[in-house]
Design an enzyme around this catalytic site. Sequence first.
Site, PDB file in Angstrom:
ATOM      1  N   CYS A   1      71.349  27.398 -33.223  1.00 18.25           N
ATOM      2  CA  CYS A   1      70.892  28.219 -34.355  1.00 18.25           C
ATOM      3  C   CYS A   1      70.875  27.436 -35.658  1.00 18.25           C
ATOM      4  O   CYS A   1      71.675  26.520 -35.850  1.00 18.25           O
ATOM      5  CB  CYS A   1      71.831  29.409 -34.543  1.00 18.25           C
TER       6      CYS A   1
ATOM      7  N   ARG B   1      75.135  20.846 -37.900  1.00 24.17           N
ATOM      8  CA  ARG B   1      75.846  20.934 -36.611  1.00 24.17           C
ATOM      9  C   ARG B   1      76.112  19.499 -36.129  1.00 24.17           C
ATOM     10  O   ARG B   1      75.545  19.050 -35.130  1.00 24.17           O
ATOM     11  CB  ARG B   1      75.019  21.692 -35.560  1.00 24.17           C
TER      12      ARG B   1
ATOM     13  N   ILE C   1      83.462  27.857 -42.448  1.00 21.84           N
ATOM     14  CA  ILE C   1      83.023  27.026 -41.310  1.00 21.84           C
ATOM     15  C   ILE C   1      81.562  26.628 -41.491  1.00 21.84           C
ATOM     16  O   ILE C   1      81.207  25.455 -41.389  1.00 21.84           O
ATOM     17  CB  ILE C   1      83.222  27.783 -39.977  1.00 21.84           C
TER      18      ILE C   1
ATOM     19  N   LEU D   1      82.719  14.317 -34.614  1.00 23.61           N
ATOM     20  CA  LEU D   1      84.077  14.450 -34.065  1.00 23.61           C
ATOM     21  C   LEU D   1      84.075  14.176 -32.563  1.00 23.61           C
ATOM     22  O   LEU D   1      85.003  13.562 -32.026  1.00 23.61           O
ATOM     23  CB  LEU D   1      84.642  15.846 -34.347  1.00 23.61           C
TER      24      LEU D   1
ATOM     25  N   ARG E   1      68.924  35.393 -26.762  1.00 23.64           N
ATOM     26  CA  ARG E   1      69.652  34.150 -26.489  1.00 23.64           C
ATOM     27  C   ARG E   1      71.115  34.425 -26.197  1.00 23.64           C
ATOM     28  O   ARG E   1      71.739  33.717 -25.421  1.00 23.64           O
ATOM     29  CB  ARG E   1      69.580  33.217 -27.708  1.00 23.64           C
TER      30      ARG E   1
ATOM     31  N   ASP F   1      81.084  34.064 -36.486  1.00 26.34           N
ATOM     32  CA  ASP F   1      80.003  34.731 -35.747  1.00 26.34           C
ATOM     33  C   ASP F   1      79.946  36.230 -36.018  1.00 26.34           C
ATOM     34  O   ASP F   1      79.011  36.904 -35.566  1.00 26.34           O
ATOM     35  CB  ASP F   1      80.174  34.497 -34.233  1.00 26.34           C
TER      36      ASP F   1
ATOM     37  N   LYS G   1      79.329  34.318 -23.659  1.00 25.95           N
ATOM     38  CA  LYS G   1      78.355  33.214 -23.690  1.00 25.95           C
ATOM     39  C   LYS G   1      79.058  31.892 -23.978  1.00 25.95           C
ATOM     40  O   LYS G   1      78.900  30.920 -23.252  1.00 25.95           O
ATOM     41  CB  LYS G   1      77.311  33.496 -24.789  1.00 25.95           C
ATOM     42  N   ASN G   2      79.859  31.878 -25.026  1.00 21.89           N
ATOM     43  CA  ASN G   2      80.421  30.588 -25.455  1.00 21.89           C
ATOM     44  C   ASN G   2      81.558  30.104 -24.568  1.00 21.89           C
ATOM     45  O   ASN G   2      81.906  28.923 -24.614  1.00 21.89           O
ATOM     46  CB  ASN G   2      80.856  30.671 -26.927  1.00 21.89           C
TER      47      ASN G   2
HETATM   48  N1  EPU Z   1      81.971  19.895 -37.295  1.00 23.62           N
HETATM   49  C1  EPU Z   1      81.981  18.635 -37.807  1.00 23.62           C
HETATM   50  N2  EPU Z   1      81.803  17.610 -36.928  1.00 23.62           N
HETATM   51  C2  EPU Z   1      81.639  17.791 -35.590  1.00 23.62           C
HETATM   52  C3  EPU Z   1      81.630  19.101 -35.085  1.00 23.62           C
HETATM   53  C4  EPU Z   1      81.793  20.142 -35.968  1.00 23.62           C
HETATM   54  O1  EPU Z   1      82.131  18.426 -38.987  1.00 23.62           O
HETATM   55  O2  EPU Z   1      81.501  16.810 -34.864  1.00 23.62           O
HETATM   56  C5  EPU Z   1      82.137  21.024 -38.217  1.00 23.62           C
HETATM   57  C6  EPU Z   1      80.909  21.927 -38.234  1.00 23.62           C
HETATM   58  O3  EPU Z   1      79.967  21.483 -39.186  1.00 23.62           O
HETATM   59  C7  EPU Z   1      81.502  23.267 -38.584  1.00 23.62           C
HETATM   60  C8  EPU Z   1      82.862  23.245 -37.910  1.00 23.62           C
HETATM   61  O4  EPU Z   1      83.176  21.849 -37.702  1.00 23.62           O
HETATM   62  O5  EPU Z   1      81.719  23.323 -39.971  1.00 23.62           O
HETATM   63  C9  EPU Z   1      82.948  24.001 -36.618  1.00 23.62           C
HETATM   64  O6  EPU Z   1      82.072  23.448 -35.694  1.00 23.62           O
HETATM   65  P1  EPU Z   1      82.332  23.581 -34.121  1.00 23.62           P
HETATM   66  O7  EPU Z   1      82.065  22.266 -33.509  1.00 23.62           O
HETATM   67  O8  EPU Z   1      83.638  24.246 -33.888  1.00 23.62           O
HETATM   68  O9  EPU Z   1      81.227  24.629 -33.767  1.00 23.62           O
HETATM   69  P2  EPU Z   1      80.163  24.510 -32.662  1.00 23.62           P
HETATM   70  O10 EPU Z   1      80.714  23.859 -31.500  1.00 23.62           O
HETATM   71  O11 EPU Z   1      78.899  23.990 -33.236  1.00 23.62           O
HETATM   72  C10 EPU Z   1      80.853  26.853 -31.658  1.00 23.62           C
HETATM   73  C11 EPU Z   1      80.050  28.030 -31.208  1.00 23.62           C
HETATM   74  C12 EPU Z   1      79.466  28.736 -32.418  1.00 23.62           C
HETATM   75  C13 EPU Z   1      80.596  29.179 -33.340  1.00 23.62           C
HETATM   76  C14 EPU Z   1      81.453  27.963 -33.716  1.00 23.62           C
HETATM   77  C15 EPU Z   1      82.657  28.318 -34.544  1.00 23.62           C
HETATM   78  C16 EPU Z   1      79.216  27.364 -29.028  1.00 23.62           C
HETATM   79  C17 EPU Z   1      78.093  26.885 -28.211  1.00 23.62           C
HETATM   80  N3  EPU Z   1      78.986  27.539 -30.334  1.00 23.62           N
HETATM   81  O12 EPU Z   1      79.918  26.042 -32.348  1.00 23.62           O
HETATM   82  O13 EPU Z   1      78.775  29.873 -31.934  1.00 23.62           O
HETATM   83  O14 EPU Z   1      80.056  29.733 -34.518  1.00 23.62           O
HETATM   84  O15 EPU Z   1      81.908  27.289 -32.512  1.00 23.62           O
HETATM   85  O16 EPU Z   1      83.454  29.248 -33.899  1.00 23.62           O
HETATM   86  O17 EPU Z   1      80.298  27.619 -28.523  1.00 23.62           O
HETATM   87  C18 EPU Z   1      77.046  31.454 -31.850  1.00 23.62           C
HETATM   88  O18 EPU Z   1      77.490  31.798 -30.738  1.00 23.62           O
HETATM   89  O19 EPU Z   1      76.156  32.107 -32.441  1.00 23.62           O
HETATM   90  C19 EPU Z   1      77.581  30.258 -32.494  1.00 23.62           C
HETATM   91  C20 EPU Z   1      76.984  29.674 -33.515  1.00 23.62           C
END
Ligand code: EPU
Length: 434
Positions: free
Chosen positions: A125, A130, A342, A134, A411, A320, A28-29
Amino acid sequence: MDHQIRCFEAHVYGGNDLKGVITTSGSKNASFPILAASLLTEEPCFVKGVPQLRDMEIMLSLLELLGTDIQRSEEGILRLQSASLQEEKKVPDSGLIQKIRGSIYLLGALLARQRYVEMTFPGGCSIGARPIDLHIRGLEALGARVEVQKNKVIMSAPQGLRGATIFLGGPAGGSVTGTADIVMSAALAKGQTRIEYAACEPEVVELCQVLVLMGAHIEGIGSPILEIEGVDTLKGFSHTISADRIEAGTWMLMALCAGHSSHPIVIEHFPKKSLGALLFTLNEMGASWDLSGDCMQIKGGQNLKAAIVHALPYPGFPTDLQAPMAVLMTLVQDGSEIHDHIYPQRFLYVRELERMGAHLETFPSGLKVHRSQLRGTKIQATDLRASAALYMAGLTAEGVTQITEAEHIDRGYECFEEKLRHLGARIERKVIDS
Ligand code: EPU
């Protein structure tokens, strides 16, 4: 496409000794950013292995609203062509953006393609904050003018983007979606971009590999320092999405929790290279399995030891998988711990496991898990990965577990219940009229 969510309750019967063959679907991701990357070219792009999930349907609908022509072949290959995009450069505020976190990939892809993007903030989720600071920091460094309004972000770069050095470290290390957005934009920017503290997750690597197929110049793929030399145009690509590491890891944990003690569960398409932290942890706990190529054979776990797990950015233990891991921990020796660095608040499932009789102690950003006998009762699914954990808990519990709001599972896991039924699980779905 109809995106009405069908609410249902799952009735999971405990005490099954699961066995048989289960196949891991496409990731998915990894699919999200690769689908978004098709916006970077006018040429057709072919993607195989995109899982049939509610989140993917939403992403594809968003692309269609933007003007992408999408065809699905009988073999399940998607052909996406964004020869021209809709004239109004906004991502239509149809409510779909807020349903998924993956919609954030439209930010980087559209900014690069049309030098303007306007969209509401993404959803996803409820697992804690979120943010997208960055993403904004990185795209601003590439020359985008950024305006953040109450519920939306507008970015423009009328003269085009230009390469820059960007430090992308946040409080929890790199950002998966942030890195991918910046790489997509930098691929079509003028000059060289250097991203320091890029996320190294396999999903980012897979996107970079696809961008290289499209003609992008990227050095350092898989490392925290990425160097991208921008090009004027990108071309179409053909790619097969890799197996979903989180789904495969979930099946492995499910096998240890609810698998038969003498007949194995065979997990096909097991991506062992991207699950090193899970394999290391389970090995330390005393679990065993046979791996031949990408096929894993594993039986129900017995006499396993406690473990201390720290969920960290890749190659650390995946956040995850921490909820499913907590369920396994209720069955092993006393005194395991989970720390999530995280998403420190990703523990909403604790209350539900406690209802089932789990003896758990929470502390800031973590959880101590005591050996417990789970009993079926009525519980509520809170998010995607927690739902998988609650099904797992139901299968190991005495009696029947009723999971409300179980629709979260659709989902992110393709045919989740069907695959489990194929292993011998007894699971029923009761649709709730809304
Ligand atoms: N973060 C920031 N600022 C940002 C972005 C992220 O501080 O601008 C922080 C977040 O708060 C978190 C960490 O950085 O503490 C990681 O966030 P990241 O941006 O890497 O995660 P994401 O993009 O929101 C993706 C996956 C998640 C998975 C995380 C970590 C997708 C669509 N989502 O999320 O997947 O948990 O990376 O590996 O790819 C899931 O599939 O159930 C899921 C939540």
